[in-house]
Design an enzyme around this catalytic site. Structure first.
Site, PDB file in Angstrom:
ATOM      1  NE  ARG A 124      -3.191  16.209 -18.013  1.00 12.74           N
ATOM      2  CZ  ARG A 124      -4.026  16.186 -19.036  1.00 12.74           C
ATOM      3  NH1 ARG A 124      -5.093  16.973 -19.028  1.00 12.74           N
ATOM      4  NH2 ARG A 124      -3.817  15.383 -20.049  1.00 12.74           N
ATOM      5  CE  LYS A 146       5.542  12.442   2.957  1.00 11.43           C
ATOM      6  NZ  LYS A 146       6.361  11.530   3.806  1.00 11.43           N
ATOM      7  CD  GLU A 188       2.343   8.867  12.919  1.00  9.61           C
ATOM      8  OE1 GLU A 188       3.286   9.647  13.154  1.00  9.61           O
ATOM      9  OE2 GLU A 188       2.307   8.120  11.927  1.00  9.61           O
ATOM     10  CE  LYS A 251       2.748  15.767   8.281  1.00 10.97           C
ATOM     11  NZ  LYS A 251       1.715  14.728   8.186  1.00 10.97           N
ATOM     12  CD  GLU A 261       9.840  12.369   3.335  1.00 16.79           C
ATOM     13  OE1 GLU A 261      10.461  11.326   3.167  1.00 16.79           O
ATOM     14  OE2 GLU A 261       8.619  12.430   3.573  1.00 16.79           O
ATOM     15  NE  ARG A 265       6.033  16.103   4.665  1.00 17.51           N
ATOM     16  CZ  ARG A 265       4.950  16.424   3.967  1.00 17.51           C
ATOM     17  NH1 ARG A 265       4.981  17.444   3.126  1.00 17.51           N
ATOM     18  NH2 ARG A 265       3.820  15.749   4.111  1.00 17.51           N
ATOM     19  CG  ASN A 269       9.692   9.516   6.870  1.00 19.88           C
ATOM     20  OD1 ASN A 269       8.476   9.501   6.757  1.00 19.88           O
ATOM     21  ND2 ASN A 269      10.483  10.002   5.938  1.00 19.88           N
ATOM     22  CG  HIS A 272       6.653   6.417   9.799  1.00 17.26           C
ATOM     23  ND1 HIS A 272       6.796   7.045  11.012  1.00 17.26           N
ATOM     24  CD2 HIS A 272       5.378   6.645   9.400  1.00 17.26           C
ATOM     25  CE1 HIS A 272       5.650   7.639  11.338  1.00 17.26           C
ATOM     26  NE2 HIS A 272       4.778   7.408  10.384  1.00 17.26           N
ATOM     27  CG  HIS A 276       5.825   2.495   6.182  1.00 16.46           C
ATOM     28  ND1 HIS A 276       6.156   3.540   5.346  1.00 16.46           N
ATOM     29  CD2 HIS A 276       4.802   2.945   6.944  1.00 16.46           C
ATOM     30  CE1 HIS A 276       5.361   4.574   5.597  1.00 16.46           C
ATOM     31  NE2 HIS A 276       4.541   4.234   6.566  1.00 16.46           N
ATOM     32  CG  HIS A 289       0.319   4.050  10.198  1.00 16.79           C
ATOM     33  ND1 HIS A 289       1.415   3.749   9.427  1.00 16.79           N
ATOM     34  CD2 HIS A 289       0.499   5.333  10.626  1.00 16.79           C
ATOM     35  CE1 HIS A 289       2.222   4.801   9.376  1.00 16.79           C
ATOM     36  NE2 HIS A 289       1.688   5.759  10.086  1.00 16.79           N
TER      37      HIS A 289
END
Length: 384
Positions: A124, A146, A188, A251, A261, A265, A269, A272, A276, A289
């Site tokens: 956990r 993330k 990026e 960042k 987010e 934040r 994206n 993206h 994606h 990517h």
């Protein structure tokens, strides 16, 4: 050398990102190994180990008195699946790792996402340390917590927010990368220039080494270039360090302001949403990517123009910069219905529809839910 440290300020879960050109004198201290740890599982890849990047990290962990085991995972986004994740869980249980032990990710964004999710879910949640060895991972993937794996329906659809204990970026590791892998990380960096630090665009335009054109500007033409080094020669360690450090500062500030987010934040994206979809619909094989992000940036800027927010001069500037860097400015022709299904299944969706980040001008992004016809018109300009 000690390197420069950037703090990701999250209260009790704050952590340092160390950026250096060469391993710090005390790697163990930079790794932030938990005091009560007795075992570590190092997750890496065969090329990373062959380049000699995993060895110093393993040595530092052993010097700190930890029993260390290593697991190598496959290259590429295809490694981010349940079968590979299960292997990591089983390796952790075989050691066995206890709750006070640590997983250390040494490699690119795939390694960081995968190992981070293994750490988030094993017992956990146990500590993870990120040691990114690609430009893409150093400027983006390793920072912010993330983690996740992919499904056939989309990228990173299963995962968790799990902040690392520390991040260690040695930009000297970037000098061992194939040209294409180094170059994709610049997608990026351009994104950071557009959303928060316009000076990064100037640095890339003025100082990134380029040579003869290598069929740049399209996925099909650009990607056959040499794998021996970046087009036009090697960037200096000083330049790499500056690009990584400035990107990390952006960042870190955004993550500190909006960890999960809920607002700002989401600006990360930019490029993206469509990017994606390109990755998913090409099977995470033919488009990397950072290349997909570059294509997504071109769509997002044209979407801004469709809506009267982005001027032609910025579109032309970014297109020229991406082509100069060796990144694609046009993408593959994809079934539009499949594109919309992929975007609708992405995490960047709310009750009002598919969300996009657009740019009014460098340093001024905006999160919007545009009309579908404007999105289609923007894609039409870039795809095929």
């Amino acid at each position: 050398m000690s390197g420069e440290r950037v703090e990701v300020a999250l209260g009790r879960r704050s952590y340092p990102v160390t950026v250096s050109a060469g391993w710090p004198a005390d790697i163990g201290a930079a790794l932030g190994v938990p005091g009560g740890s007795s075992r570590a599982l190092v997750v890496s890849q065969a090329p990373v180990a062959a380049a000699g990047h995993a060895g110093p990290v393993v040595g530092a962990l052993v010097d700190h008195g930890l029993d260390v085991d290593t697991v190598e995972v496959p290259d590429g986004e295809a490694a981010k699946d349940v079968a590979v994740l299960t292997r990591l869980w089983q390796a952790a249980a075989d050691l066995p790792l206890a709750r006070h032990d640590v997983i250390v990710a040494v490699g690119g964004g795939v390694v960081g996402d995968l190992a981070g999710f293994a750490a988030a879910s094993y017992h956990r949640g146990i500590d993870v340390v990120q040691v990114p060895t690609t430009l893409l991972a150093q400027v983006d993937a390793a920072i912010g917590g993330k983690t996740g794996i992919n499904l056939p329906q989309g990228k990173n659809l299963v995962g968790a927010f799990h902040q690392p204990r520390a991040v260690l970026c040695d930009v000297a590791t970037l000098t061992t990368l194939p040209a294409r892998v180094l170059t994709e990380g610049l997608g990026e960096v351009v994104k950071y220039g557009l959303i928060a630090d316009p000076g990064l665009l100037d640095v890339l335009e003025e100082r990134w080494p380029v040579g003869e054109e290598l069929g740049r500007g399209s996925v099909t033409g650009r990607l056959g270039g040499s794998a021996d080094g970046p087009p036009g020669g090697e960037p200096s360690l000083a330049l790499l360090e500056e690009l990584v450090l400035r990107s990390v500062r952006v960042k870190a500030a955004i993550v500190a302001a909006d960890e999960h987010e809920g607002g700002q934040r989401a600006h990360l994206n930019l490029g993206h949403t469509y990017g994606h979809a390109v990755e998913a619909l090409t099977g995470y094989r033919s488009v990397l990517h950072g290349e997909a992000v570059a294509i997504g940036l071109c769509v997002a800027l044209r979407l801004g123009r469709q809506l009267g927010r982005t001027d032609d001069a910025l579109i032309e500037r970014v297109g020229s910069l991406l082509a100069r860097l060796g990144l694609p400015t046009r993408g593959p022709k994809l079934d539009r219905a499949e594109v919309w299904r992929a975007m609708a299944g992405d995490k960047k969706v709310d009750a009002s529809g598919v969300r996009f980040v657009v740019v009014d001008e460098p340093g001024h992004p905006a999160l919007i839910t545009p009309p579908p016809e404007a999105v289609d018109a923007a894609i039409d300009e870039v795809a095929g």
